[in-house]
Motif scaffolding. Sequence first.
Motif, mmCIF file in Angstrom:
data_model
loop_
_atom_site.group_PDB
_atom_site.id
_atom_site.type_symbol
_atom_site.label_atom_id
_atom_site.label_comp_id
_atom_site.label_asym_id
_atom_site.label_seq_id
_atom_site.Cartn_x
_atom_site.Cartn_y
_atom_site.Cartn_z
ATOM 1 N N ARG A 1 15.574 7.076 14.095
ATOM 2 C CA ARG A 1 16.809 7.855 14.225
ATOM 3 C C ARG A 1 16.738 8.742 15.473
ATOM 4 O O ARG A 1 17.738 8.987 16.134
ATOM 5 C CB ARG A 1 17.005 8.765 12.991
ATOM 6 C CG ARG A 1 17.380 8.013 11.741
ATOM 7 C CD ARG A 1 17.570 8.983 10.591
ATOM 8 N NE ARG A 1 16.314 9.648 10.232
ATOM 9 C CZ ARG A 1 16.221 10.655 9.380
ATOM 10 N NH1 ARG A 1 17.303 11.142 8.811
ATOM 11 N NH2 ARG A 1 15.053 11.193 9.079
ATOM 12 N N ARG A 2 15.558 9.252 15.776
ATOM 13 C CA ARG A 2 15.388 10.121 16.923
ATOM 14 C C ARG A 2 14.904 9.332 18.150
ATOM 15 O O ARG A 2 15.406 9.510 19.256
ATOM 16 C CB ARG A 2 14.357 11.206 16.586
ATOM 17 C CG ARG A 2 14.054 12.168 17.734
ATOM 18 C CD ARG A 2 12.745 12.911 17.488
ATOM 19 N NE ARG A 2 11.616 11.979 17.440
ATOM 20 C CZ ARG A 2 10.410 12.291 16.979
ATOM 21 N NH1 ARG A 2 10.164 13.490 16.516
ATOM 22 N NH2 ARG A 2 9.442 11.378 16.974
ATOM 23 N N ASP A 3 13.942 8.417 17.946
ATOM 24 C CA ASP A 3 13.298 7.753 19.083
ATOM 25 C C ASP A 3 14.142 6.631 19.680
ATOM 26 O O ASP A 3 14.011 6.307 20.854
ATOM 27 C CB ASP A 3 11.939 7.183 18.647
ATOM 28 C CG ASP A 3 11.028 8.268 18.093
ATOM 29 O OD1 ASP A 3 11.283 9.442 18.406
ATOM 30 O OD2 ASP A 3 10.091 7.935 17.350
ATOM 31 N N HIS A 4 14.942 5.988 18.850
ATOM 32 C CA HIS A 4 15.804 4.903 19.340
ATOM 33 C C HIS A 4 17.167 5.119 18.697
ATOM 34 O O HIS A 4 17.618 4.309 17.884
ATOM 35 C CB HIS A 4 15.230 3.539 18.959
ATOM 36 C CG HIS A 4 13.856 3.300 19.503
ATOM 37 N ND1 HIS A 4 13.638 2.795 20.761
ATOM 38 C CD2 HIS A 4 12.630 3.521 18.981
ATOM 39 C CE1 HIS A 4 12.334 2.710 20.983
ATOM 40 N NE2 HIS A 4 11.698 3.141 19.919
ATOM 41 N N ALA A 5 17.797 6.244 19.028
ATOM 42 C CA ALA A 5 18.979 6.699 18.300
ATOM 43 C C ALA A 5 20.067 5.630 18.245
ATOM 44 O O ALA A 5 20.340 4.947 19.228
ATOM 45 C CB ALA A 5 19.518 7.970 18.934
ATOM 46 N N TYR A 6 20.689 5.503 17.078
ATOM 47 C CA TYR A 6 21.772 4.537 16.856
ATOM 48 C C TYR A 6 22.898 5.271 16.135
ATOM 49 O O TYR A 6 22.775 6.458 15.826
ATOM 50 C CB TYR A 6 21.256 3.346 16.036
ATOM 51 C CG TYR A 6 20.591 3.748 14.746
ATOM 52 C CD1 TYR A 6 19.228 4.026 14.709
ATOM 53 C CD2 TYR A 6 21.316 3.889 13.565
ATOM 54 C CE1 TYR A 6 18.610 4.422 13.541
ATOM 55 C CE2 TYR A 6 20.697 4.272 12.389
ATOM 56 C CZ TYR A 6 19.337 4.548 12.384
ATOM 57 O OH TYR A 6 18.740 4.938 11.215
ATOM 58 N N ALA A 7 23.962 4.547 15.819
ATOM 59 C CA ALA A 7 25.152 5.153 15.179
ATOM 60 C C ALA A 7 25.474 6.456 15.898
ATOM 61 O O ALA A 7 25.653 6.445 17.113
ATOM 62 C CB ALA A 7 24.929 5.342 13.685
ATOM 63 N N ALA A 8 25.518 7.578 15.180
ATOM 64 C CA ALA A 8 25.853 8.845 15.851
ATOM 65 C C ALA A 8 24.650 9.769 15.917
ATOM 66 O O ALA A 8 24.797 10.956 16.182
ATOM 67 C CB ALA A 8 27.010 9.511 15.122
ATOM 68 N N TYR A 9 23.451 9.232 15.676
ATOM 69 C CA TYR A 9 22.271 10.103 15.656
ATOM 70 C C TYR A 9 21.982 10.714 17.022
ATOM 71 O O TYR A 9 21.363 11.771 17.112
ATOM 72 C CB TYR A 9 21.038 9.347 15.143
ATOM 73 C CG TYR A 9 21.049 9.127 13.657
ATOM 74 C CD1 TYR A 9 20.960 10.204 12.777
ATOM 75 C CD2 TYR A 9 21.161 7.847 13.115
ATOM 76 C CE1 TYR A 9 20.973 10.009 11.404
ATOM 77 C CE2 TYR A 9 21.179 7.643 11.751
ATOM 78 C CZ TYR A 9 21.082 8.725 10.888
ATOM 79 O OH TYR A 9 21.105 8.531 9.532
ATOM 80 N N ALA A 10 22.437 10.039 18.090
ATOM 81 C CA ALA A 10 22.197 10.582 19.424
ATOM 82 C C ALA A 10 22.915 11.926 19.594
ATOM 83 O O ALA A 10 22.474 12.779 20.361
ATOM 84 C CB ALA A 10 22.658 9.593 20.483
ATOM 85 N N ASP A 11 24.046 12.093 18.870
ATOM 86 C CA ASP A 11 24.806 13.345 18.983
ATOM 87 C C ASP A 11 24.267 14.422 18.051
ATOM 88 O O ASP A 11 24.822 15.510 17.970
ATOM 89 C CB ASP A 11 26.286 13.105 18.613
ATOM 90 C CG ASP A 11 26.891 12.015 19.461
ATOM 91 O OD1 ASP A 11 26.396 11.830 20.586
ATOM 92 O OD2 ASP A 11 27.836 11.352 18.996
ATOM 93 N N MET A 12 23.233 14.079 17.293
ATOM 94 C CA MET A 12 22.739 15.042 16.301
ATOM 95 C C MET A 12 21.280 15.342 16.580
ATOM 96 O O MET A 12 20.575 14.557 17.169
ATOM 97 C CB MET A 12 22.866 14.446 14.900
ATOM 98 C CG MET A 12 24.292 14.343 14.469
ATOM 99 S SD MET A 12 24.444 13.301 13.054
ATOM 100 C CE MET A 12 26.153 12.849 13.189
ATOM 101 N N ASP A 13 20.861 16.469 16.092
ATOM 102 C CA ASP A 13 19.483 16.861 16.291
ATOM 103 C C ASP A 13 18.711 16.482 15.029
ATOM 104 O O ASP A 13 18.849 17.132 14.001
ATOM 105 C CB ASP A 13 19.462 18.375 16.553
ATOM 106 C CG ASP A 13 18.049 18.890 16.671
ATOM 107 O OD1 ASP A 13 17.187 18.120 17.120
ATOM 108 O OD2 ASP A 13 17.812 20.055 16.289
#
Lengths: 266, 495
Positions: free
Chosen positions: B363-375
Motif C-alpha cells: 500500500r505504501r511501497d507500490h501505492a495503488y488505488a488511492a493509497y498514493a494520496d494517503m499517508d
Amino acid sequence: MPVWTLFGLTRPVASTRWPGEGGDDGQAGVQGMPRYHADKCDNGCRECVAACLPGALTRKAGDEARLNMDYGRCIACQMCVEVCPTGAMETSRDWAFAVRDREDLKWQEALQTPPAQALKARVEGAFRNSLYIRHVDAGSCNGCESELQALNNPFYNLHRLGIFFTPSPRFADVLLVTGSGTYAMRDVLQATYEAMPEPKWVMAMGTCAVSGGIAAGGYSSGHGLEGVLPVDVWLPGCPPNPAAIIHALLMLLGRAPQRVRGGRCE
Amino acid sequence: MMRNTEERRLTVAELLPACEELLARGGRMSMAWGWFPGSTAREVCYLAAPGPRRPFILWRCGVTHETLPSLAARAPALSWHEREISDLCGIPFSGHPKGHPLILHAGAEPVMPPLNPAYPREVGMPFTRRRAHAPEVAGSDIQELPFGPVRADVMESAQFLFFYLGEHILHYLPRLFFKHRGMEKRFAGLSAELGVVLAERVSGVGSVAHALAYCQAVEAACRCEVPPRARWLRVLMAELERLYNHLHYFGHLADTTTLKVGQAEGKLLEERVKQIHAVTGSRFLRNLLVPGGLRCDIHPCAELAAELGRLQKDVNAYLKQLAHTGSYLDRLITTGVLDREMALAQGATGPVARASGLDEDVRRDHAYAAYADMDVRVPLRTAGDANARAEVRAEEIEVSFALMLRLLARLPAGEVRAACQPAASAEGLGWSESPRGALFYAVHFDEQGKLARVKIRSPSFSNWRVFQYTVRDSNMMDYAINEASFGLTIAGCDR
C-alpha cells in the motif's frame, strides 16, 4: 479472570431473538438470488446466459425465447440483473433458499401442487431439539466457513436453538458439507460419512456443494454432492448468510417451513 | 510486454547469475509461474522485487531445454513455486532440494500437465490415493500424528504431520492442497469482466483483495485509468475487509488462549463489521469491483462514519483489554518465533513479515488505488513471536480506522467506471495488500482479448511455507496458538 467476567457482564445481551417474534435476522441489505420474471423476458437475447459464469441460466432447448434457471447453480453475483435489457431478472432479498428436493431449485413455469411433505428422511422427535453437526470442507473458498463460524458468535448464538458443532463424526447427526468436492477430498468425505452412526442426515451448504458452483468440474474440482452422498437439505448461496443456514437447519428439524418451491421464494 | 513491470528476457543460462545478483543487492524473488503462450511453446516467468519502492522486474525465460535450473537452493522462497510449475506445467527443475510433487497428491495421474491448454476441459484427474511423502524418522518413543484433513470445529481442510516426543515437536510438515480446485485454469477463456466474479471466490475472506489485485492487473494490461471516486471507494472496501479479518483474528487468538469472553467479543465485533458491509448488498463486499472501476456507486453516508466511530471505541476497549491480560500475553510472548533472516529468505509477507522486522507494505511501497494520496503508516515489530504478530495487526486496525474516517470526510464525486477493453495479447501485473500480506495477480490475454493465463500468488501460499519453520522444535501445547497467530487461509493457498 475477573476482569473479563466484568467485561462480559457490562455488555448488553448481543443475541438476536430471530427466528423468534420481533427478532432481527441481521441481514438488512443482503442481496439474495435474483428473481426471474418470465413474462418480461421476451426478446430472446442471450445477454444473461453469456454473463452467467456458473451456468445457472441456460437456454431452454427448442424454445428460443425461454430460459432455464437453476438456483442450485446461482452464486447471486447479480451479473444477469445488470445485463438484462428488459428487467426480467430482479435483485431480491430471497436468501432463505433451503430445499429438500433438488428439483425445487429449478425455476418452473407453473407450480405443481406441493408434494404432501414426502420427506426423504424425517427427523425424529428425539433430534428435534438437539442436533449435532460435523462440518467437512470439501474444497470451498472459505466464505462458507466464515459464515458457519459466525453462527457461534454472540449475535446468532446457535446454541440457543439446541444446535451444536461436534469434532467427532461419531457424535454427529448431520454431515454439513461445503465446497465442490475436490478429487483429494472425495475419499475423506466418504470416510467421514461412513464414520457417522445411523440415523444421519446430510446438508449441502453453498452453491459449490450443491452443484460445484464457479469451481465445478475441471481437472481437480467436483460437481457438488449430487450422486456422491444422499442429501437431505440443499442450500445454495455464495455463501448462504448465517440466517439462511439457521433456517436450513431448522427446516431439517421440521421447525421451519420450506420457503422455496419451483425456484420461487414465498 | 507485461505492464506494471520492467521486463527482461533471460536465457536458461542467465537465470542463476541473475538470481544471485538480485539477492546480492538485497532483492527478493516474489513468485514464479509457467504458461503455454503458443500451442507448443512454454515459458516460465519470475517476478523479482529489487527492493522497497523499486519497480518489480519480470524475467521471462522460454523453456527450450528439457529442464530448467532450480533457483530454490539460492532463493528458498521459490521452492514451492518451482514444484507447482513442475506439477501443473510439466516443467522439471534440475537440482531442486525437494523434488516430489507439491500441489498434486500422491496417486493423482493427469493425462497431461493440467495447465496445458490441450488438457480436456471437463475431465477430472484419475486418482487413487497413495501413501504421501513423509520424512524418514527413526528413534525410540517418537510418535507420528497425522492431524486432519477433517479437523475439530469448523475449519478448512488440511493435514498436519507431527513427529513428536512427549510435548516436544521434532518435525512438522503441513500437507496442503486437499482443496486445490484448479482456480487459475478456470480463468482461461473468460472475458476480463467475468474473471472478476471468479477472483472474488478464490478466497472468500479475501474477496476484495483478490478482486482488486485482479482488476488492477487487467487495468494495467488495458492502460485503463480508473476514475478517482472508484479508486477512493476501493480503498474503503479494502480497509473494511482488513478490519473484519483482523477482528476475526483476535477472536480466534483469544479462543486458542482459552479466553472465552475475549473470543466472543472479537467475533461479535467481526459480525458488526460484516453487517455494515451488508449495506452494499454482500457481507463479503462482493459484486462491486470490476475492471475499470466499480459495478455501481456506493453512497457511504454520514451514517457509516458515525457507525465506524462507535465501532472504533469498542474495538479500542477490546484490544486494550487483551493487551492487559497476563494469561493471554504469557501464551503469545516467545511463541512461534520467526527471525528476520528466515522471514526474508523463505518469503514471508504481510503482518507476519512486519512482525519480524521486514518493513514492507505494498500500500505504501507500490501505492495503488488511492493509497498514493494517503499517508499509510506501517506498524513494525522485531520480536517475530506470536505477540509481535498480534501487535502488528492491532496497530493495523488503528491505521485502517484512521484511513477510512479521513477518506469518508473527503470522498470525491463523479463517475465510478471507465471503459476497459483488453487488446490482443495484452499482459499486466496487479497487486494489493490483503489482510494477510501482498497478493499478486499476473494476467495474460490471448489474441481474442480473452484471458489465457492468470497466476495468483496469495499471501497464504508464501506464509504457509514460512510457518513450518516456526513449529519445529516448539511444543504441542503452543501449536494452535502459533497457527492462529499466523492467520492463514487454506483456500487462498490451495486455489
